[in-house]
Design an enzyme around this catalytic site. Structure first.
Site, PDB file in Angstrom:
ATOM      1  N   GLY A 213     -33.588 -33.770   6.166  1.00  0.00           N
ATOM      2  CA  GLY A 213     -34.393 -34.716   5.411  1.00  0.00           C
ATOM      3  C   GLY A 213     -34.629 -34.193   4.009  1.00  0.00           C
TER       4      GLY A 213
ATOM      5  CD  GLU B 197     -40.610 -32.900   1.712  1.00  0.00           C
ATOM      6  OE1 GLU B 197     -41.612 -32.786   0.978  1.00  0.00           O
ATOM      7  OE2 GLU B 197     -40.353 -32.121   2.641  1.00  0.00           O
TER       8      GLU B 197
ATOM      9  CG  ASP C  57     -47.123 -34.915  -3.266  1.00  0.00           C
ATOM     10  OD1 ASP C  57     -48.286 -34.524  -3.050  1.00  0.00           O
ATOM     11  OD2 ASP C  57     -46.135 -34.165  -3.158  1.00  0.00           O
TER      12      ASP C  57
ATOM     13  CD  GLU D 142     -42.952 -35.978  -1.815  1.00  0.00           C
ATOM     14  OE1 GLU D 142     -42.639 -35.579  -0.677  1.00  0.00           O
ATOM     15  OE2 GLU D 142     -43.702 -35.330  -2.581  1.00  0.00           O
TER      16      GLU D 142
ATOM     17  CD  GLU E  62     -43.647 -33.178  -5.596  1.00  0.00           C
ATOM     18  OE1 GLU E  62     -44.231 -33.048  -6.689  1.00  0.00           O
ATOM     19  OE2 GLU E  62     -43.697 -32.334  -4.694  1.00  0.00           O
TER      20      GLU E  62
ATOM     21  NE  ARG F 174     -41.063 -29.850   8.203  1.00  0.00           N
ATOM     22  CZ  ARG F 174     -41.663 -29.893   7.004  1.00  0.00           C
ATOM     23  NH1 ARG F 174     -40.964 -30.227   5.930  1.00  0.00           N
ATOM     24  NH2 ARG F 174     -42.949 -29.620   6.888  1.00  0.00           N
TER      25      ARG F 174
ATOM     26  CG  HIS G 269     -40.854 -27.281   3.223  1.00  0.00           C
ATOM     27  ND1 HIS G 269     -41.858 -26.858   2.374  1.00  0.00           N
ATOM     28  CD2 HIS G 269     -40.611 -28.573   2.877  1.00  0.00           C
ATOM     29  CE1 HIS G 269     -42.207 -27.834   1.567  1.00  0.00           C
ATOM     30  NE2 HIS G 269     -41.462 -28.889   1.844  1.00  0.00           N
TER      31      HIS G 269
ATOM     32  CG  ASN H 113     -37.956 -31.050   4.857  1.00  0.00           C
ATOM     33  OD1 ASN H 113     -38.825 -30.194   4.808  1.00  0.00           O
ATOM     34  ND2 ASN H 113     -37.955 -32.098   4.042  1.00  0.00           N
TER      35      ASN H 113
END
Length: 515
Positions: free
Chosen positions: A6, A8, A93, A98, A10, A249, A251, A167
């Site tokens: 996954g 993410e 965020d 995000e 921003e 996970r 990160h 992730n």
């Protein structure tokens, strides 16, 4: 086993007509306008913070001081949250909008759903502008939002860095210290393939120059739990969003936000392959660096890719040579992702000869090639026009961004048909639990009270209360396993009962209006 990936992002957000506008408020405009425009949910589903533990550390401790999860009004400025029909999360965020992509099972899927975030963000901007053109505001009590510009980058030029995180699920049977030692040299050197390019050296860009990575100057430690200060090459947040006894996970906060689909493919694909190799017992201890934090900056400033890094055992190897060692050992364990391996090998060959040979595939060399056209004509690297090129490359507006202009004229290769990305912006992956999350939001958004990556809470009645679904496995509610239940259910509560009856996940009752 599937790796499960996954991302993410921003996004940088700006209001050129009103530089004093609060990015918290403008980000809220973007998320809420998107929610209304897409019908994602009129009540704007709350995020279920009760399932989160951002201060638990993979090294075995937890800094969390309070055990009570916050209950936050989703309509409050600065906390707007939308669960999209693709199973993604789009929210505010801090001072950024995000987009957190849904869980995927391979690198190409991860590329597609990461790119879908740009579409979501562009549609949010369009929705805001429609309100503004009418002299209206999507936020009650606030004036219309100034025109927005959105950038997929990681620095604001004033000392702040915002993240583009990755992730990856990993097995608890792997010792985390072993994983950390094995992956640090890879994270240090992969910049030459996935760097986004940056004008300016130092956190505030206080020294003139160009470097490979936007995140390099913000890495301060080999290992750290922090994400906004004292950032580490390896982040130790232990928040698996899955069965914590079986899975972790990873990160990853050291990567850049990429426009290039090739850079993204290598970011997700190579990292997955390296984790495969580590979990298979492949040995990487001989690649340990003497000073990995210093090496991050050294690699980022080495535009010719010829500088040698000192290893802990005294040897010296170039970043490309270290990456070749990773490729060789990953290939010995698995060659299942031939596209990733072949693409990486071709790019490393070109980087060794002349990095600008990769300008049709990699972000940092594409950007450097554009900038060189100005500097070769005598413009100083510190000139504002050069900084503008840096920023405009990351503009996600398909009509104005420089990356998109390169794609249109055939100077930047792509890997995915745009129609596939269009579909991904609205449709979830079918082979992870994101399918269930996205599909329930598409069909019954106003019945979903709260959600997280591994829970969904739907409204019930005054007698039974609300229903909470727990999804501890990332592949527990795929289309194959539960797709037929959506057509059989009349509402979200019945859907959860059918899931429970089939034994696919756990459903329990929690206090409702009458309790």
């Amino acid at each position: 086993m599937p790796r499960f990936i996954g991302s993410e992002t921003e996004y940088g957000i700006a209001t050129p007509a009103d530089p004093t506008a609060s990015p918290i408020i403008t980000s809220t405009h973007a998320v809420l306008a998107y929610a209304v425009a897409t019908g994602a949910s009129l009540r704007r589903t709350r995020w279920n913070f009760g399932e989160e533990s951002p201060l638990r550390d993979a090294r075995g401790f937890d800094l969390r001081r309070f055990r009570t999860a916050p209950v936050i009004d989703p309509n409050t400025v600065g906390v707007a949250n939308v669960i999209t029909s693709s199973g993604a999360r789009f929210y505010v965020d801090h001072a950024h909008p995000e987009y957190s992509a849904p869980e995927t099972t391979d690198a190409m899927q991860a590329v597609i759903y990461d790119a879908a975030g740009d579409l979501v963000m562009n549609r949010a901007v369009d929705a805001v502008h429609q309100y503004t053109d009418r002299g209206e505001s999507v936020i009650e009590g606030q004036p219309p939002c100034p025109a927005l510009k959105v950038y997929k980058n990681n620095v604001d030029g004033k000392g702040a860095s915002y993240g583009s995180h990755e992730n990856y699920r990993w097995s608890r049977s792997t010792d985390f210290d072993v994983l950390t030692r094995a992956i640090i040299p890879f994270f240090v050197t992969r910049q030459v393939l996935i760097g986004a390019g940056r004008v300016g050296l130092g956190e505030r860009g206080e020294s003139p120059g160009f470097q490979i990575s936007q995140r390099a100057d913000y890495i301060e430690q080999p290992v750290s739990l922090e994400t906004t200060l004292n950032r580490g090459i390896v982040n130790t947040r232990d928040e698996p969003h899955a069965d914590a006894d079986r899975w972790g996970r990873l990160h990853v906060i050291i990567g850049d936000a990429n426009m290039s689909q090739t850079s993204n493919l290598l970011k997700f694909g190579l990292t997955s392959l390296v984790l495969d190799a580590i979990e298979a017992g492949e040995e990487f201890s001989d690649l340990g660096l003497a000073d990995p934090v210093a090496a991050v900056k050294q690699v980022s400033r080495d535009l010719d890719c010829q500088s040698s890094l000192r290893l802990a055992d005294g040897r010296e190897l170039r970043a490309t040579a270290i990456l070749r060692e990773y490729l060789s050992r990953c290939s010995a364990v698995s060659d299942t992702d031939e596209l990733v391996l072949r693409t990486a090998e071709e790019l490393l060959d070109d980087l060794d000869v002349d990095p600008l040979r990769t300008a049709d595939r990699l972000d940092w060399t594409a950007k450097w090639s554009l900038i060189r056209r100005f500097t070769d004509r005598g413009l100083d690297i510190g000139h504002p026009k050069i900084a503008l090129v840096d920023l405009q490359y990351a503009d996600i507006d398909p009509d104005r961004g420089l990356h998109h202009a390169l794609v249109r004229r055939g100077s930047m290769r792509t890997l995915v048909d745009p129609t596939v990305i269009d579909t991904a912006a609205l449709t979830p992956p079918t082979d992870t639990r994101a399918f269930f999350r996205g599909e329930i939001m598409r069909r019954w958004p106003d019945q979903v009270l709260a959600a997280s990556w591994d829970t969904v809470v739907v409204s019930g009645d005054r007698v039974t209360g609300h229903h909470r679904l727990r999804m501890p496995e990332l592949d527990c509610l795929t289309r194959e396993r539960c797709g037929d239940l959506f057509d059989r259910a009349s509402d979200a509560a019945e859907l959860l009962r059918l899931v429970d009856d089939r034994g696919l996940a756990t459903v329990d009752l929690i206090g409702g209006p009458g309790r």
